[in-house]
Design a protein around this motif. Structure first.
Motif, PDB file in Angstrom:
ATOM      1  N   ALA A 174       0.819  -1.143   0.012  1.00  0.00           N
ATOM      2  CA  ALA A 174       0.055   0.003  -0.076  1.00  0.00           C
ATOM      3  C   ALA A 174       0.897   1.184   0.054  1.00  0.00           C
ATOM      4  O   ALA A 174       0.596   2.387  -0.561  1.00  0.00           O
ATOM      5  N   LYS A 175       1.879   1.185   0.740  1.00  0.00           N
ATOM      6  CA  LYS A 175       2.737   2.355   0.819  1.00  0.00           C
ATOM      7  C   LYS A 175       3.366   2.516  -0.551  1.00  0.00           C
ATOM      8  O   LYS A 175       3.564   3.711  -1.223  1.00  0.00           O
ATOM      9  N   ARG A 176       3.942   1.533  -1.162  1.00  0.00           N
ATOM     10  CA  ARG A 176       4.470   1.580  -2.746  1.00  0.00           C
ATOM     11  C   ARG A 176       3.536   2.093  -3.606  1.00  0.00           C
ATOM     12  O   ARG A 176       4.000   3.089  -4.449  1.00  0.00           O
ATOM     13  N   MET A 177       2.203   1.922  -3.099  1.00  0.00           N
ATOM     14  CA  MET A 177       1.286   2.289  -4.279  1.00  0.00           C
ATOM     15  C   MET A 177       1.168   3.679  -4.167  1.00  0.00           C
ATOM     16  O   MET A 177       0.777   4.511  -5.013  1.00  0.00           O
TER      17      MET A 177
ATOM     18  N   ILE B 213      -3.771   2.738  -2.715  1.00  0.00           N
ATOM     19  CA  ILE B 213      -4.560   1.567  -2.413  1.00  0.00           C
ATOM     20  C   ILE B 213      -4.300   1.188  -0.984  1.00  0.00           C
ATOM     21  O   ILE B 213      -3.354   0.943  -0.695  1.00  0.00           O
ATOM     22  N   ALA B 214      -5.387   1.344  -0.031  1.00  0.00           N
ATOM     23  CA  ALA B 214      -5.247   0.975   1.384  1.00  0.00           C
ATOM     24  C   ALA B 214      -5.079  -0.528   1.395  1.00  0.00           C
ATOM     25  O   ALA B 214      -5.469  -1.469   0.704  1.00  0.00           O
ATOM     26  N   ALA B 215      -4.211  -0.999   2.600  1.00  0.00           N
ATOM     27  CA  ALA B 215      -3.946  -2.284   2.781  1.00  0.00           C
ATOM     28  C   ALA B 215      -5.012  -3.178   2.918  1.00  0.00           C
ATOM     29  O   ALA B 215      -5.055  -4.432   2.236  1.00  0.00           O
ATOM     30  N   ILE B 216      -6.127  -2.582   3.635  1.00  0.00           N
ATOM     31  CA  ILE B 216      -7.341  -3.491   3.541  1.00  0.00           C
ATOM     32  C   ILE B 216      -7.733  -3.908   2.103  1.00  0.00           C
ATOM     33  O   ILE B 216      -8.408  -4.806   1.778  1.00  0.00           O
ATOM     34  N   ALA B 217      -7.884  -2.830   1.398  1.00  0.00           N
ATOM     35  CA  ALA B 217      -8.271  -2.997  -0.195  1.00  0.00           C
ATOM     36  C   ALA B 217      -7.248  -3.853  -0.793  1.00  0.00           C
ATOM     37  O   ALA B 217      -7.960  -4.826  -1.721  1.00  0.00           O
ATOM     38  N   LEU B 218      -6.237  -3.910  -0.652  1.00  0.00           N
ATOM     39  CA  LEU B 218      -5.184  -5.013  -1.407  1.00  0.00           C
ATOM     40  C   LEU B 218      -5.660  -6.550  -0.559  1.00  0.00           C
ATOM     41  O   LEU B 218      -5.543  -7.227  -1.625  1.00  0.00           O
ATOM     42  N   ARG B 219      -5.841  -6.603   0.403  1.00  0.00           N
ATOM     43  CA  ARG B 219      -6.186  -7.853   1.065  1.00  0.00           C
ATOM     44  C   ARG B 219      -7.626  -8.268   0.317  1.00  0.00           C
ATOM     45  O   ARG B 219      -7.989  -9.525  -0.237  1.00  0.00           O
ATOM     46  N   ARG B 220      -8.618  -7.321  -0.015  1.00  0.00           N
ATOM     47  CA  ARG B 220      -9.829  -7.736  -0.468  1.00  0.00           C
ATOM     48  C   ARG B 220      -9.604  -8.131  -2.097  1.00  0.00           C
ATOM     49  O   ARG B 220     -10.177  -9.078  -2.526  1.00  0.00           O
TER      50      ARG B 220
ATOM     51  N   LEU C 241      -4.142  -2.188 -12.146  1.00  0.00           N
ATOM     52  CA  LEU C 241      -3.325  -3.045 -12.686  1.00  0.00           C
ATOM     53  C   LEU C 241      -2.004  -2.675 -12.907  1.00  0.00           C
ATOM     54  O   LEU C 241      -1.234  -3.159 -12.716  1.00  0.00           O
ATOM     55  N   LEU C 242      -2.086  -1.437 -13.782  1.00  0.00           N
ATOM     56  CA  LEU C 242      -0.659  -0.804 -14.122  1.00  0.00           C
ATOM     57  C   LEU C 242       0.371  -0.297 -12.929  1.00  0.00           C
ATOM     58  O   LEU C 242       1.381  -0.767 -12.953  1.00  0.00           O
ATOM     59  N   ALA C 243      -0.271   0.141 -11.964  1.00  0.00           N
ATOM     60  CA  ALA C 243       0.355   0.835 -11.006  1.00  0.00           C
ATOM     61  C   ALA C 243       0.489  -0.588  -9.791  1.00  0.00           C
ATOM     62  O   ALA C 243       1.840  -0.482  -9.522  1.00  0.00           O
ATOM     63  N   LEU C 244      -0.209  -1.493  -9.904  1.00  0.00           N
ATOM     64  CA  LEU C 244       0.334  -2.813  -9.134  1.00  0.00           C
ATOM     65  C   LEU C 244       1.616  -3.384  -9.944  1.00  0.00           C
ATOM     66  O   LEU C 244       2.392  -3.981  -9.210  1.00  0.00           O
ATOM     67  N   ALA C 245       1.500  -3.392 -11.198  1.00  0.00           N
ATOM     68  CA  ALA C 245       2.574  -4.112 -11.974  1.00  0.00           C
ATOM     69  C   ALA C 245       3.808  -3.431 -11.790  1.00  0.00           C
ATOM     70  O   ALA C 245       4.960  -3.900 -11.650  1.00  0.00           O
ATOM     71  N   TYR C 246       3.676  -2.080 -11.650  1.00  0.00           N
ATOM     72  CA  TYR C 246       4.957  -1.060 -11.756  1.00  0.00           C
ATOM     73  C   TYR C 246       5.515  -1.549 -10.173  1.00  0.00           C
ATOM     74  O   TYR C 246       6.602  -1.734 -10.179  1.00  0.00           O
ATOM     75  N   THR C 247       4.560  -1.491  -9.213  1.00  0.00           N
ATOM     76  CA  THR C 247       5.175  -1.373  -7.850  1.00  0.00           C
ATOM     77  C   THR C 247       5.743  -3.017  -7.673  1.00  0.00           C
ATOM     78  O   THR C 247       6.433  -3.057  -6.607  1.00  0.00           O
ATOM     79  N   LEU C 248       5.151  -3.984  -8.081  1.00  0.00           N
ATOM     80  CA  LEU C 248       5.522  -5.378  -7.953  1.00  0.00           C
ATOM     81  C   LEU C 248       6.627  -5.756  -8.961  1.00  0.00           C
ATOM     82  O   LEU C 248       7.216  -6.897  -9.043  1.00  0.00           O
ATOM     83  N   GLU C 249       7.023  -4.673  -9.832  1.00  0.00           N
ATOM     84  CA  GLU C 249       8.109  -4.908 -10.667  1.00  0.00           C
ATOM     85  C   GLU C 249       8.005  -6.075 -11.813  1.00  0.00           C
ATOM     86  O   GLU C 249       8.904  -6.668 -12.129  1.00  0.00           O
ATOM     87  N   VAL C 250       6.844  -6.011 -12.268  1.00  0.00           N
ATOM     88  CA  VAL C 250       6.451  -6.930 -13.356  1.00  0.00           C
ATOM     89  C   VAL C 250       5.761  -6.434 -14.525  1.00  0.00           C
ATOM     90  O   VAL C 250       5.171  -5.258 -14.476  1.00  0.00           O
ATOM     91  N   ASN C 251       5.750  -6.973 -15.741  1.00  0.00           N
ATOM     92  CA  ASN C 251       5.013  -6.468 -16.558  1.00  0.00           C
ATOM     93  C   ASN C 251       3.563  -6.886 -16.482  1.00  0.00           C
ATOM     94  O   ASN C 251       3.049  -7.886 -15.942  1.00  0.00           O
ATOM     95  N   PRO C 252       2.467  -5.822 -17.112  1.00  0.00           N
ATOM     96  CA  PRO C 252       1.240  -6.054 -16.646  1.00  0.00           C
ATOM     97  C   PRO C 252       0.625  -7.646 -16.985  1.00  0.00           C
ATOM     98  O   PRO C 252      -0.168  -8.088 -16.439  1.00  0.00           O
ATOM     99  N   HIS C 253       1.206  -8.100 -18.081  1.00  0.00           N
ATOM    100  CA  HIS C 253       0.760  -9.197 -18.685  1.00  0.00           C
ATOM    101  C   HIS C 253       0.911 -10.459 -17.607  1.00  0.00           C
ATOM    102  O   HIS C 253       0.130 -11.296 -17.257  1.00  0.00           O
TER     103      HIS C 253
END
Length: 184
Positions: free
Chosen positions: A34-37, A44-51, A64-76
């Protein structure tokens, strides 16, 4: 008035699973992710990520794009499941709107290499239409490189399958030798 909740489809379930897998693979808590987001401008709040991971909250394209960026992966990597190969055949997967499809076909379509619905269409025309012009130009050299890359991929797969078979046979031979000669 609240509308009826729209259930996640197969792709939505894959996205939830892949986010969880990558988050756990990086040893991140929901709070850390959540902090990275927030830092990338898409809080996105931590509770929202859990959900999301529990399939209780949908992921929109911006998330999706922001999560891919913060998790260091391609959106695919978040959209499509990890695929396995058995006897040289890539497993089939269920995809929203497409039912079941070969994983290989799915990735070729998503990467802009081959059309999904018209197998008679020239893949070069499809690629030229689906990728930015600076990324791809329709020319014979590009088509030749794509063809060579596919041949190389097939050779690698054959090589790995051969290595696996040799390893299996050597193991069987060692086991048989032990049985025949005891533990001398």
């Amino acid at each position: 008035m609240a509308g009826k909740k729209i259930e996640l489809g197969p792709t939505g379930r894959v996205v939830a699973e892949r986010i969880k897998s990558y988050r756990e693979g990086k040893n991140l808590t929901w709070t850390q992710l959540a902090k990275r987001m927030s830092e990338c401008g898409r809080p996105i709040a931590a509770i929202a990520l859990r959900r999301i991971e529990d399939g209780e909250r949908r992921v929109d394209v911006d998330d999706l794009l922001a999560l891919a960026y913060t998790l260091e992966v391609n959106p695919h990597a978040l959209l499509f499941p990890r695929l396995s190969i058995s006897d040289g055949i890539v497993e089939t997967v269920e995809v929203s709107g497409l039912s079941e499809i070969s994983g290989e076909t799915l990735w070729e379509w998503a990467d802009g290499e081959k059309p999904l619905y018209d197998p008679t269409e020239d893949p070069r025309a499809f690629t030229g239409r689906t990728r930015p012009s600076w990324k791809y130009t329709v020319d014979e050299d590009a088509a030749d490189k794509l063809s060579l890359r596919r041949e190389l991929d097939e050779l690698r797969l054959t090589h790995y399958n051969f290595q696996d078979e040799v390893t299996r046979l050597l193991g069987e031979m060692r086991k048989q030798l032990k049985e025949d000669h005891g533990d001398d």
